[in-house]
Design an enzyme around this catalytic site. Structure first.
Site, PDB file in Angstrom:
ATOM      1  N   GLY A  15       0.822  -1.213   0.000  1.00 14.00           N
ATOM      2  CA  GLY A  15       0.000   0.000   0.000  1.00 14.00           C
ATOM      3  C   GLY A  15       0.855   1.261   0.000  1.00 14.00           C
ATOM      4  N   GLU A  34      10.485   3.395   5.864  1.00  7.15           N
ATOM      5  CA  GLU A  34      10.217   1.978   6.126  1.00  7.15           C
ATOM      6  C   GLU A  34      11.072   1.498   7.297  1.00  7.15           C
ATOM      7  OE1 GLU A  34       8.239  -0.679   5.196  1.00  7.15           O
ATOM      8  OE2 GLU A  34       9.513  -1.797   6.573  1.00  7.15           O
ATOM      9  N   GLN A  35      10.431   0.779   8.212  1.00  8.50           N
ATOM     10  CA  GLN A  35      11.165   0.327   9.403  1.00  8.50           C
ATOM     11  C   GLN A  35      12.198  -0.766   9.102  1.00  8.50           C
ATOM     12  OE1 GLN A  35       8.462  -1.361  12.282  1.00  8.50           O
ATOM     13  NE2 GLN A  35       7.940  -3.105  10.994  1.00  8.50           N
ATOM     14  N   HIS A  47      -2.435 -12.910  -5.261  1.00  7.06           N
ATOM     15  CA  HIS A  47      -3.297 -12.718  -6.433  1.00  7.06           C
ATOM     16  C   HIS A  47      -3.362 -11.228  -6.722  1.00  7.06           C
ATOM     17  CE1 HIS A  47      -5.870 -16.522  -5.889  1.00  7.06           C
ATOM     18  NE2 HIS A  47      -5.132 -16.489  -4.791  1.00  7.06           N
ATOM     19  N   ARG A 108       5.034 -12.751  -4.196  1.00  2.74           N
ATOM     20  CA  ARG A 108       4.870 -11.486  -3.475  1.00  2.74           C
ATOM     21  C   ARG A 108       6.169 -10.673  -3.430  1.00  2.74           C
ATOM     22  NH1 ARG A 108       1.172 -10.059   1.047  1.00  2.74           N
ATOM     23  NH2 ARG A 108       2.158  -8.210   1.851  1.00  2.74           N
ATOM     24  N   LEU A 130       8.969   4.621  12.676  1.00  2.36           N
ATOM     25  CA  LEU A 130       8.274   5.753  13.291  1.00  2.36           C
ATOM     26  C   LEU A 130       7.886   5.378  14.718  1.00  2.36           C
ATOM     27  CD1 LEU A 130       6.789   8.559  12.467  1.00  2.36           C
ATOM     28  CD2 LEU A 130       4.741   7.154  12.713  1.00  2.36           C
ATOM     29  N   TYR A 215      -1.743 -21.985  -6.249  1.00  3.59           N
ATOM     30  CA  TYR A 215      -1.546 -21.352  -7.563  1.00  3.59           C
ATOM     31  C   TYR A 215      -0.059 -21.221  -7.885  1.00  3.59           C
ATOM     32  CZ  TYR A 215      -1.430 -17.141  -4.481  1.00  3.59           C
ATOM     33  OH  TYR A 215      -1.171 -16.232  -3.484  1.00  3.59           O
ATOM     34  N   ASP A 294      -3.841  -2.066   5.564  1.00  2.60           N
ATOM     35  CA  ASP A 294      -4.000  -2.839   6.800  1.00  2.60           C
ATOM     36  C   ASP A 294      -3.969  -1.949   8.036  1.00  2.60           C
ATOM     37  OD1 ASP A 294      -4.204  -5.174   5.392  1.00  2.60           O
ATOM     38  OD2 ASP A 294      -2.504  -6.182   6.348  1.00  2.60           O
ATOM     39  N   ALA A 307      -4.215  -6.737   0.095  1.00  4.84           N
ATOM     40  CA  ALA A 307      -3.272  -5.796  -0.522  1.00  4.84           C
ATOM     41  C   ALA A 307      -3.989  -5.000  -1.600  1.00  4.84           C
ATOM     42  CB  ALA A 307      -2.093  -6.555  -1.115  1.00  4.84           C
TER      43      ALA A 307
HETATM   44  P1  FAD Z   1       1.904  -4.125   4.971  1.00  2.53           P
HETATM   45  O1  FAD Z   1       2.092  -4.925   3.731  1.00  2.53           O
HETATM   46  O2  FAD Z   1       1.857  -4.834   6.277  1.00  2.53           O
HETATM   47  O3  FAD Z   1       3.043  -3.037   4.992  1.00  2.53           O
HETATM   48  C1  FAD Z   1       3.280  -2.221   6.096  1.00  2.53           C
HETATM   49  C2  FAD Z   1       4.721  -1.754   6.029  1.00  2.53           C
HETATM   50  O4  FAD Z   1       4.928  -0.775   7.048  1.00  2.53           O
HETATM   51  C3  FAD Z   1       5.715  -2.876   6.298  1.00  2.53           C
HETATM   52  O5  FAD Z   1       6.724  -2.856   5.308  1.00  2.53           O
HETATM   53  C4  FAD Z   1       6.260  -2.564   7.683  1.00  2.53           C
HETATM   54  O6  FAD Z   1       7.593  -2.995   7.873  1.00  2.53           O
HETATM   55  C5  FAD Z   1       6.141  -1.046   7.713  1.00  2.53           C
HETATM   56  N1  FAD Z   1       5.996  -0.479   9.063  1.00  2.53           N
HETATM   57  C6  FAD Z   1       5.231  -0.933  10.086  1.00  2.53           C
HETATM   58  N2  FAD Z   1       5.332  -0.134  11.165  1.00  2.53           N
HETATM   59  C7  FAD Z   1       6.195   0.848  10.821  1.00  2.53           C
HETATM   60  C8  FAD Z   1       6.715   1.977  11.526  1.00  2.53           C
HETATM   61  N3  FAD Z   1       6.350   2.238  12.787  1.00  2.53           N
HETATM   62  N4  FAD Z   1       7.581   2.801  10.885  1.00  2.53           N
HETATM   63  C9  FAD Z   1       7.953   2.551   9.583  1.00  2.53           C
HETATM   64  N5  FAD Z   1       7.492   1.482   8.880  1.00  2.53           N
HETATM   65  C10 FAD Z   1       6.617   0.654   9.488  1.00  2.53           C
HETATM   66  N6  FAD Z   1      -3.730  -9.620  -0.252  1.00  2.53           N
HETATM   67  C11 FAD Z   1      -4.057  -9.652  -1.578  1.00  2.53           C
HETATM   68  O7  FAD Z   1      -4.456  -8.613  -2.150  1.00  2.53           O
HETATM   69  N7  FAD Z   1      -3.956 -10.829  -2.287  1.00  2.53           N
HETATM   70  C12 FAD Z   1      -3.513 -11.989  -1.705  1.00  2.53           C
HETATM   71  O8  FAD Z   1      -3.417 -13.016  -2.392  1.00  2.53           O
HETATM   72  C13 FAD Z   1      -3.175 -11.979  -0.301  1.00  2.53           C
HETATM   73  N8  FAD Z   1      -2.749 -13.114   0.356  1.00  2.53           N
HETATM   74  C14 FAD Z   1      -2.448 -13.047   1.697  1.00  2.53           C
HETATM   75  C15 FAD Z   1      -2.052 -14.217   2.387  1.00  2.53           C
HETATM   76  C16 FAD Z   1      -1.752 -14.176   3.772  1.00  2.53           C
HETATM   77  C17 FAD Z   1      -1.396 -15.447   4.492  1.00  2.53           C
HETATM   78  C18 FAD Z   1      -1.817 -12.938   4.453  1.00  2.53           C
HETATM   79  C19 FAD Z   1      -1.483 -12.866   5.941  1.00  2.53           C
HETATM   80  C20 FAD Z   1      -2.212 -11.779   3.784  1.00  2.53           C
HETATM   81  C21 FAD Z   1      -2.540 -11.823   2.411  1.00  2.53           C
HETATM   82  N9  FAD Z   1      -2.971 -10.685   1.718  1.00  2.53           N
HETATM   83  C22 FAD Z   1      -3.301 -10.736   0.390  1.00  2.53           C
HETATM   84  C23 FAD Z   1      -3.163  -9.422   2.462  1.00  2.53           C
HETATM   85  C24 FAD Z   1      -2.000  -8.516   2.317  1.00  2.53           C
HETATM   86  O9  FAD Z   1      -0.804  -9.157   2.658  1.00  2.53           O
HETATM   87  C25 FAD Z   1      -2.163  -7.279   3.204  1.00  2.53           C
HETATM   88  O10 FAD Z   1      -3.484  -6.832   3.210  1.00  2.53           O
HETATM   89  C26 FAD Z   1      -1.262  -6.191   2.631  1.00  2.53           C
HETATM   90  O11 FAD Z   1       0.091  -6.570   2.768  1.00  2.53           O
HETATM   91  C27 FAD Z   1      -1.506  -4.850   3.315  1.00  2.53           C
HETATM   92  O12 FAD Z   1      -0.615  -3.895   2.778  1.00  2.53           O
HETATM   93  P2  FAD Z   1      -0.161  -2.650   3.629  1.00  2.53           P
HETATM   94  O13 FAD Z   1       0.799  -1.911   2.768  1.00  2.53           O
HETATM   95  O14 FAD Z   1      -1.355  -1.953   4.148  1.00  2.53           O
HETATM   96  O15 FAD Z   1       0.567  -3.265   4.903  1.00  2.53           O
END
Ligand code: FAD
Length: 382
Positions: A15, A34-35, A47, A108, A130, A215, A294, A307
């Protein structure tokens, strides 16, 4: 002269990377923090539905992803025990014609690496966790774990399920452990050649309380991947994943179809992840701070859309800033929330219920969505 506000994106996950890339493209001076000290290619697939691929088109990496990914013609749902087909959801050419882009499955790590490569590398900072934000002045002051501070006009919390920004807005509250875990393993397709079985490009094996989604994660179909949902009452490990084993998998999928047994037999290493959720948040933004992905709507991954929702959020957020003018950022943030809350909450609910594509249904409301084109709903006055 660029008079657009400076923006900090916290988190370079899927995201945050999408938000950073789209903001930089639109001319916002944007820094991404990024942490993690670096990213690793963790063994997992993902997917990417046509709804996400339309955002990837804007970012400029659709063609690379099409070349990199596997293109299943169908999503099959099958009875885990008997193998009977419960649904056949057309993807492939049908998706391109009817939903406006391809449906692909990829590794991924490969996706993440490609997305992060689209960011301005001079404004991407690793090892920056952060720990606090002060949003009381006319700039937000961010403090990082290394003791450094930075300023930005606006701050986007793309910092995942344990978001520090969410905590700042709503107070400390751990996510809810759903009572289910996901096992994840990548299998060399070479090993599967020993079996006289059909390993389909995208298939979910179901029984009453558990499933295995399978897959390919590469276009050359050399890497096959499974991810499960299996009930486990407690998660007391205190880490985001632990190692699992073939023995544990055999027990969890006892009585399942020979194809599933073959996948377990070919498993070399498998990890186990707790599935975490939150109920829809009452607040997505305040003053100069806004959440996406998330950080504001974590969900069970059973629609493969977590994601996707984070990436759609990023696209909609940038669209709303452009639409309203970033100087009216509070209005833009409310327009963003208004246009994302219902969809993200619905996807959270269907993911929770784990009913998606179990039987034949029309997936157009998910796949045909285009965050750049969908008519905008205006907020009701508060
Ligand atoms: P994240 O990917 O969690 O990224 C957050 C980032 O912020 C991380 O890099 C972290 O290190 C960083 N961070 C955290 N705290 C701090 C801080 N304090 N300071 C600086 N950086 C920080 N989604 C799909 O669309 N398709 C799929 O097929 C799919 N399969 C999945 C399978 C599993 C088993 C799981 C658990 C999830 C799956 N998802 C899938 C969901 C998807 O992984 C998450 O919804 C998605 O990664 C969310 O993205 P995000 O960028 O919001 O958060």
């Amino acid at each position: 002269m660029n008079n657009k506000p400076t923006i900090a994106v916290i988190g370079a996950g899927l995201g945050g990377a999408a938000a950073g890339a789209l903001l930089q493209q639109a001319g916002y001076p944007t820094k991404v923090y990024e942490q993690a000290p670096a990213f690793a290619r963790l063994g997992a697939g993902i997917h990417l539905g046509p709804n996400v691929m339309k955002v990837m088109r804007r970012i400029g990496i659709e063609e690379k992803l099409n070349a990199m990914g596997s293109h299943p013609d169908y999503w099959f749902s099958r009875n885990g025990m008997t193998g009977e087909y419960q649904s056949r959801i057309p993807l492939g050419e049908f998706a391109r014609e009817n939903y406006g882009a391809a449906y692909i499955t990829v590794h991924r790590g490969d996706l993440h690496e490609l997305m992060v490569s689209t960011l301005d590398q001079d404004n991407l900072f690793f090892d920056k966790r952060l720990v606090d934000v002060d949003d009381s002045g006319d700039k937000v002051v961010m403090t990082f774990a290394d003791g450094s501070t930075e300023e930005a006009d606006l701050v986007i919390g793309a910092d995942g399920v344990n978001s520090r920004l969410r905590e700042k807005l709503l107070g400390p509250e751990a996510p809810i452990y759903s009572g289910w875990v996901a096992h994840r393993a990548i299998i060399s397709a070479e090993k599967l050649k020993a079996y006289d079985l059909d390993f389909e490009a995208c298939v979910k094996w179901w029984s009453e309380d558990r499933h295995m989604m399978v897959y390919f994660v590469t276009g050359d179909e050399k890497e096959y991947y499974y991810v499960t949902g299996v009930p486990e009452p407690d998660w007391n490990h205190g880490t985001s994943f632990v190692d699992s084993s073939r023995e544990e998998m055999r027990k969890a999928f006892e009585g399942y179809h020979p194809t599933v047994q073959a996948l377990i037999d070919c498993t070399e290493s498998v990890t186990k992840w707790p599935l975490l959720e939150r109920n829809p948040l009452p607040l997505w933004h305040e003053n100069r701070l806004v959440l996406l992905g998330d950080a504001c709507h974590p969900m069970k991954p059973h629609m493969a859309q977590g994601a996707a929702m984070a990436i759609e959020d990023a696209a909609m957020l940038v669209r709303c800033l452009e639409e309203v003018g970033a100087e009216n950022y509070q209005q833009a943030f409310e327009l963003y929330r208004t246009n994302r809350f219902e969809r993200a909450s619905r996807v959270q609910q269907v993911s929770h219920d784990n009913t998606w594509l179990r039987e034949d249904e029309d997936p157009a409301w998910v796949f045909a969505y285009d965050p750049f084109e969908v008519p905008l709903k205006q907020p009701t006055s508060q």
